[in-house]
Write an enzyme that holds these catalytic residues in place. Sequence first.
Site, PDB file in Angstrom:
ATOM      1  CG  HIS A  35      -6.507  -5.347   1.636  1.00  0.00           C
ATOM      2  ND1 HIS A  35      -5.932  -6.197   2.556  1.00  0.00           N
ATOM      3  CD2 HIS A  35      -7.692  -4.954   2.152  1.00  0.00           C
ATOM      4  CE1 HIS A  35      -6.743  -6.300   3.609  1.00  0.00           C
ATOM      5  NE2 HIS A  35      -7.822  -5.565   3.384  1.00  0.00           N
ATOM      6  CG  ASP A  78      -2.821  -8.376   0.652  1.00  0.00           C
ATOM      7  OD1 ASP A  78      -2.066  -8.688   1.586  1.00  0.00           O
ATOM      8  OD2 ASP A  78      -3.862  -7.691   0.810  1.00  0.00           O
ATOM      9  CG  ASP A 114      -4.872  -9.988   3.322  1.00  0.00           C
ATOM     10  OD1 ASP A 114      -4.607 -10.466   2.196  1.00  0.00           O
ATOM     11  OD2 ASP A 114      -4.597  -8.817   3.637  1.00  0.00           O
ATOM     12  CG  HIS A 138      -1.987  -1.024   1.201  1.00  0.00           C
ATOM     13  ND1 HIS A 138      -2.825  -1.223   0.126  1.00  0.00           N
ATOM     14  CD2 HIS A 138      -2.321  -1.968   2.128  1.00  0.00           C
ATOM     15  CE1 HIS A 138      -3.643  -2.245   0.400  1.00  0.00           C
ATOM     16  NE2 HIS A 138      -3.347  -2.721   1.591  1.00  0.00           N
TER      17      HIS A 138
HETATM   18 ZN   LIG Z   1      -4.058  -7.146   2.686  1.00  0.00          ZN
END
Ligand SMILES: [Zn+2]
Length: 319
Positions: free
Chosen positions: A177, A175, A256, A138
């Site tokens: 995200h 991931d 995740d 991120h």
């Molecule tokens: Zn994540």
Amino acid sequence: MTANATGYYTHADCRRHDMGEGHPECPQRLDAIEDRLLITGVGDALDRREAPPAALSDLALAHDRMHLAALQGLEDQLAEQIEAGGPAHIHIDADTSMNRHTWEAARRAAGAAIAATDAVIAGELENAFCAIVPPGHHAERKQAMGFCFINNVAVAARHALERHGLSRVAVIDFDVHHGNGTEDILAGDPRVLMVSFFQDQLYPFSGNVPKGDNMLNVPVPAYTKGMDLRELLEQTWFPRLEAFRPEMIFISAGFDAHREDDLGQLGLVEQDYAWITHRIREVARKHAGGRIVSCLEGGYHLGALARSVEAHLRVLADL
Ligand SMILES: [Zn+2]
């Protein structure tokens, strides 16, 4: 040490970074992975190495100098704050904060990715996994966010391109995200192909419109299960990866998307991580001499994280 060995990079300083009581990105994540590798014996098969700290010039491969100076400034500010009896953390956003060890941990995390890249390109290792925190995907060129400060994978990919003279590297992000930071840094770089999937309409709410032709973003609806995801990846990721013929592959390995992980609502299990790793390894063996550097990103259910990392490593190390 053999040329087909799998490296395992980590550092005790990563364990000292924490973002406060009850935060999901906690030091116990690394403990859970270590325990699992010890209990299963998988750790014995890995070439374990200490991560060196990255230099500022390394971090500048992917980040604006002002961003790095700002993080160093926060580190100094925090030292003064603690000395004056103030809080042990400084907040960057609602869920991202630094303690006294964060800057050093971040430098070790990026240093792990760089050292792993060097060893794999030198032929000392076939591939490597970096058990590191803070995670990185991120972190944008100019912005820390979402538990991330330095984009470990982007730094290492640029290191392979700029300093080792590779001409095509792939970044694969699994991931749950979207890896907005990696996209921000690498979009438009024709030497890079980034492929990712992520849960649609989840933090950081980006990725539906790719920022460059070299970005293959695959948003998937909540509650998607492994078999459906595999079919989707066969239709999207793998034809693009085959056509691109990467000389090396970097993985943003977040776990995740596991069905037991509460930070996302996807339904992957250990066997799905083994399958993804196996397919990536096939591409790597065909085009890249097997060269893979995989870096830990998310994964917050401690048991699921540890079992999924084990599954990932068993495939990387042919166990
Ligand atoms: Zn994540």
